[in-house]
Design a protein around this motif. Structure first.
Motif, short mmCIF file in Angstrom:
data_model
loop_
_atom_site.label_atom_id
_atom_site.label_comp_id
_atom_site.label_asym_id
_atom_site.label_seq_id
_atom_site.Cartn_x
_atom_site.Cartn_y
_atom_site.Cartn_z
N GLY A 25 0.76 -1.36 -0.14
CA GLY A 25 -0.17 -0.02 0.31
C GLY A 25 0.88 1.62 0.28
N GLU A 26 1.78 0.82 0.25
CA GLU A 26 2.90 2.31 0.70
C GLU A 26 4.40 1.80 1.65
OE1 GLU A 26 2.49 4.78 4.13
OE2 GLU A 26 0.58 3.08 4.96
N PRO A 27 5.26 2.92 1.02
CA PRO A 27 6.40 2.38 1.58
C PRO A 27 6.46 1.77 2.76
CG PRO A 27 6.38 4.27 -0.04
CD PRO A 27 5.12 3.85 0.40
N ASP A 79 7.71 -6.83 0.97
CA ASP A 79 7.37 -5.64 0.81
C ASP A 79 6.46 -5.12 -1.18
OD1 ASP A 79 6.92 -2.80 0.38
OD2 ASP A 79 8.81 -2.02 0.85
N THR A 80 5.84 -5.78 -1.31
CA THR A 80 4.79 -5.53 -2.81
C THR A 80 4.58 -4.64 -2.87
OG1 THR A 80 3.07 -6.30 -1.60
CG2 THR A 80 4.22 -8.11 -1.88
N TRP A 81 4.90 -4.27 -4.25
CA TRP A 81 4.83 -3.33 -4.92
C TRP A 81 3.46 -3.54 -5.89
CZ3 TRP A 81 4.50 -1.29 -9.73
CH2 TRP A 81 4.06 -0.08 -9.99
N TRP A 82 2.95 -3.01 -5.78
CA TRP A 82 1.95 -2.71 -7.14
C TRP A 82 0.73 -1.71 -6.83
CZ3 TRP A 82 -2.65 -5.32 -6.55
CH2 TRP A 82 -3.70 -6.17 -5.46
N GLN A 83 -0.22 -1.99 -7.93
CA GLN A 83 -1.15 -1.26 -8.26
C GLN A 83 -3.07 -1.64 -8.15
OE1 GLN A 83 0.67 0.96 -11.34
NE2 GLN A 83 0.82 2.66 -10.03
N THR A 84 -3.79 -0.85 -8.51
CA THR A 84 -5.52 -1.38 -8.50
C THR A 84 -4.64 -1.44 -10.75
OG1 THR A 84 -6.09 -0.10 -7.41
CG2 THR A 84 -7.57 -0.71 -9.30
N ASP A 127 4.44 6.54 -10.14
CA ASP A 127 5.49 6.52 -8.51
C ASP A 127 7.10 6.84 -9.46
OD1 ASP A 127 2.75 5.19 -7.38
OD2 ASP A 127 4.41 3.86 -6.55
N LEU A 183 11.39 2.43 -3.60
CA LEU A 183 9.53 3.56 -3.83
C LEU A 183 9.97 4.91 -3.27
CD1 LEU A 183 8.16 2.64 -6.34
CD2 LEU A 183 8.41 0.58 -4.77
N ARG A 232 4.33 8.69 -4.37
CA ARG A 232 3.43 9.00 -6.00
C ARG A 232 4.70 10.13 -6.09
NH1 ARG A 232 0.10 6.30 -8.59
NH2 ARG A 232 -0.35 7.64 -9.50
N LYS A 245 -4.85 5.18 3.74
CA LYS A 245 -3.93 6.12 2.50
C LYS A 245 -4.19 7.58 3.23
CE LYS A 245 -2.52 3.61 -1.17
NZ LYS A 245 -2.94 2.05 -1.34
C1 6R9 Z 1 -2.20 -2.19 -4.23
C2 6R9 Z 1 -2.25 -0.96 -4.06
C3 6R9 Z 1 -0.79 2.03 -5.41
C4 6R9 Z 1 -0.24 3.16 -5.04
C5 6R9 Z 1 1.38 3.14 -5.46
C6 6R9 Z 1 2.98 2.89 -4.50
C7 6R9 Z 1 1.75 1.80 -3.60
C8 6R9 Z 1 1.54 0.19 -3.07
C9 6R9 Z 1 3.76 -0.20 -2.56
C10 6R9 Z 1 3.82 1.17 -2.47
C11 6R9 Z 1 5.33 1.74 -1.74
C12 6R9 Z 1 4.96 -0.80 -1.82
N1 6R9 Z 1 2.09 1.47 -3.20
N2 6R9 Z 1 2.11 -0.01 -2.62
N3 6R9 Z 1 4.63 2.33 -2.11
N4 6R9 Z 1 6.35 0.24 -1.87
N5 6R9 Z 1 4.97 -1.82 -1.35
O1 6R9 Z 1 -1.65 -0.44 -3.11
O2 6R9 Z 1 -2.94 -0.66 -4.60
O3 6R9 Z 1 -4.66 0.97 -4.02
O4 6R9 Z 1 -4.13 1.29 -6.46
O5 6R9 Z 1 -2.45 2.06 -4.51
O6 6R9 Z 1 -0.21 2.63 -3.76
O7 6R9 Z 1 2.47 4.50 -4.52
O8 6R9 Z 1 1.37 3.38 -6.83
P1 6R9 Z 1 -3.55 1.33 -4.85
#
Ligand code: 6R9
Length: 663
Positions: free
Chosen positions: A398-400, A422-427, A511, A523, A526, A625
């Motif tokens: 969700g965030e760093p 620590d999983t980075w991804w997005q909707t 990002d 990361l 944003r 968030k």
């Molecule tokens: C899965 C989710 C996406 C945005 C993404 C980024 C931030 C998500 C993160 C992260 C750093 C991580 N984000 N995971 N930043 N490290 N492990 O959260 O989707 O609600 O679409 O948000 O969240 O900025 O661009 P979503």
């Protein structure tokens, strides 16, 4: 001064020094699902072959022969001549394999009621629900809105819609009538599935009345013909004859015979709305075969899932993408046993999550940094009262995650040994893109580290040139991936403009990121959260992390506020730990001075905040968030923008009053 928008130059201050690393334990590596580092280069050599192999781990009613069609970028088609039924992949397939008696869901209601649902039972319920939805006129290509609490019927409803080849649009239960209506209208949903109410913070939070209000807006006249209501809260609700139906009354007419039909791989599976930087929410469209392939593959690899023995728990609400991919589709496609909890972590007290882990023997736990920091604030003495020895993998999303929270998470929840992914991804990405693999990666607290096998992501300059190790820039995905967003529902042009216009055939994630000397990805938040102070680029995340490193600070949010002399100035909002004694919240001047000094010492004088406000709460969306945009408005003395997506709209009032008093 350099330009204000969207770039992050490398900055010596952003290079963390002496990063502590944590290699996988030998015993963990030996048993891990993925422990051959060759997987990365094999997948990189032929990503399409890699994903085809992963896709073939699903059950296809008609096997695909074509892997990727990228002839019309940015509109990707994966496995397009194949056919499958997504719900059957999550259900019938496991029952047919003799796993019907395995528990799919250990449900824990907030008031303490529990249900244990096996794969056979879940399959039976979804079949009945599919028959019920058919009788209500739902068929392939339709859209169904789902506005529900975190209860098993929500999963049943989603899978029943998917089983019929229709698309669901789950709207988080905390959204207002206006937001719900906008989403219903945009998707032209004909059916809404809701509940009378659900439990939150020890009381019933009503849902059906919000559906009523949504449908009455603008004098009524929406696309919705029927509202199907699950009984959960027992709260009094209004009833519109001819439109409203009780789920438990309707379902009695239907049995559990239902043969799943195969649908094309590119059949829409769901629309999920997410907020853009401005204006109306974007309906992110995901389709079937590619989405399920990557959700299942990453769920298995990243969490090292052993479906026979693990008990998995992701705390995300189903109303968010994490709930879609890592509560519903990934775990169920993998035949996992999981915990589903209805309520909030502090109900009846802050021991609730840990008591659930102890009770069900949860072995894989996936949550968000904001939740971890909230638990840190309450103190480690709470989780220490529980037996958490079943935990073997921890996840963050969700965030760093700031290194201090990372270390606390590992020590207090993970017994000092559990790997943290620590999983980075997005909707928009649909599934995990960048993350350690727990049997392979030497962990670095604060970094999401490595693109998954088959994923090609890197960091480029504003001009699109790869920046190389040790440099910062913008995160891009260089090749199409199976679970990628297919378009913004009804707005192909916005899809192109938002994600593709900047770098052509590469996906611009929005990002900022930096590659360290080893090429690991950090990361930085944003790009609109990146500050430019006297021509120096600073990341909000970095200063927040520094503040939270201070022993008295529980949580912080940093914004770049417009400043006449420096372009932007760092303004921080800080919550102090309840038990701390080193800073006096009653003497904010002294506390502010100490924290400013701390940031300057941690990062450098350039990062010293112009102002620090000690506050009791931060404005957060219902998914947790922090809404920095609103804090920026407050810091700049502007009218506060749209607060409708906040969990608690009063928080901003209090904060802006505070800031005004100081101006
Ligand atoms: C899965 C989710 C996406 C945005 C993404 C980024 C931030 C998500 C993160 C992260 C750093 C991580 N984000 N995971 N930043 N490290 N492990 O959260 O989707 O609600 O679409 O948000 O969240 O900025 O661009 P979503």
């Amino acid at each position: 001064m350099s330009d204000q928008h969207g770039t992050i130059e490398s900055h010596p201050l952003q290079q963390p020094e002496g990063v502590e690393t944590f290699p996988p334990a030998d015993a963990f590596r030996a048993q891990a699902n993925v422990n051959d580092p060759g997987v990365y280069w094999r997948a990189a050599e032929d990503p399409e072959a890699y994903w085809a192999e992963r896709a073939r781990q699903l059950a296809w009613s008609k096997p695909f022969t074509e892997i990727l069609d990228w002839s019309n970028p940015p509109f990707a088609k994966w496995f397009q001549d194949g056919e499958l039924n997504v719900a059957a992949n999550c259900l019938d397939r496991h029952v047919a394999a003799g796993l019907g008696e395995r528990v799919a869901i250990h449900f824990e209601g907030e008031p303490g009621d529990t249900r244990t649902i096996t794969y056979a039972e879940l399959t039976h319920e979804v079949k009945r629900a599919a028959n019920m939805l058919t009788s209500l006129g739902v068929s392939a290509g339709d859209r169904v809105a789902i506005y529900m609490p975190m209860i098993p019927e929500t999963v049943v409803a989603m899978l029943a819609v998917a089983r019929l080849g229709a698309a669901h649009s789950v709207v988080f239960g905390g959204f207002s009538a206006e937001s719900l209506r906008a989403r219903i209208d945009d998707a032209q949903a004909e059916l809404v599935i809701t509940a009378d109410g659900g439990y939150r913070k020890g009381r019933v939070s009503a849902l059906k009345p919000t559906v009523d209000d949504a449908l009455a807006l603008g004098g009524g006249g929406s696309s919705v013909r029927r509202v199907l209501v699950v009984e959960r809260g027992g709260n009094e609700i209004a009833w519109t004859e001819g439109r409203d139906l009780w789920w438990h009354e309707e379902i009695t007419a239907f049995d559990g015979d239902h043969s799943p039909q195969g649908f094309p791989a590119e059949n829409p599976l769901f629309i999920l709305y997410t907020s853009g930087t401005t204006g109306k929410p974007k309906g992110i469209l995901h389709t079937s075969g590619g989405y399920l392939t990557q959700a299942a593959a990453t769920h298995r690899d990243v969490f090292d899932l052993k479906p026979e023995t693990d008990v998995y728990w992701c705390t995300a609400d189903i109303g968010w993408i994490t709930g879609h991919s890592y509560v519903v589709y990934g775990p169920l496609a993998n035949g996992a046993t999981q915990v589903m909890y209805e309520g909030t972590p502090e109900t009846p007290d802050w021991g609730r999550w840990w008591s659930i882990i102890q009770k069900y023997g949860v072995s894989i736990f996936y949550t968000a940094p904001t939740a971890i920091r909230a638990c840190m604030k309450v103190g480690r003495q709470v989780p220490e009262q529980y037996d958490l020895s079943s935990i073997r993998v921890l996840g963050s999303v969700g965030e760093p995650i700031n290194p201090e929270a990372w270390r606390w998470y590992r020590e207090v929840i993970g017994a000092g040994t559990a790997p943290i992914v620590d999983t980075w991804w997005q909707t928009e990405t649909g599934a995990i893109m960048i993350s350690p693999l727990p049997g392979l990666t030497t962990l670095k607290p604060g970094s999401a580290q490595v693109p998954q096998p088959g994923i090609s992501a890197t960091v480029v300059s504003e001009e699109g040139e790869p920046v190389g190790n040790g440099q910062g820039g913008l995160l891009v995905v260089q090749r199409p991936w199976p679970s990628m967003v297919r378009t913004i529902w009804g707005d192909d042009q916005r899809f192109i403009d938002t994600y593709w216009a900047k770098f052509g055939d590469r996906y611009f994630a929005g990002d900022g990121a930096r590659l360290d000397e080893d090429g690991d990805v950090w990361l930085l938040g944003r790009v609109d959260d990146v500050m430019n102070v006297s021509g120096h680029r600073l990341s909000t995340a970095e200063i927040e992390s520094a503040l939270v490193e201070h022993h008295a600070v529980a949580e912080s949010a940093v914004v770049g506020a417009d400043d006449e002399t420096t372009g932007q100035a760092v303004v921080a909002f800080v919550i102090l730990k309840s038990q701390q004694t080193l800073l006096d919240a009653e003497d904010p001047d002294a506390a502010e001075a100490a924290l400013k000094k701390h940031v300057a010492a941690q990062i450098g004088a350039i990062a010293r905040p112009r102002q620090i406000f000690i506050v009791a709460e931060l404005p957060k969306t219902r998914s947790g968030k922090i809404m920095r945009r609103l804090l920026k408005d407050a810091a700049e003395g502007k009218e506060i923008g749209d607060t409708t997506t906040l969990a608690d709209t009063m928080v901003m009032q209090t904060i802006s009053d505070r800031v005004r008093a100081e101006r």
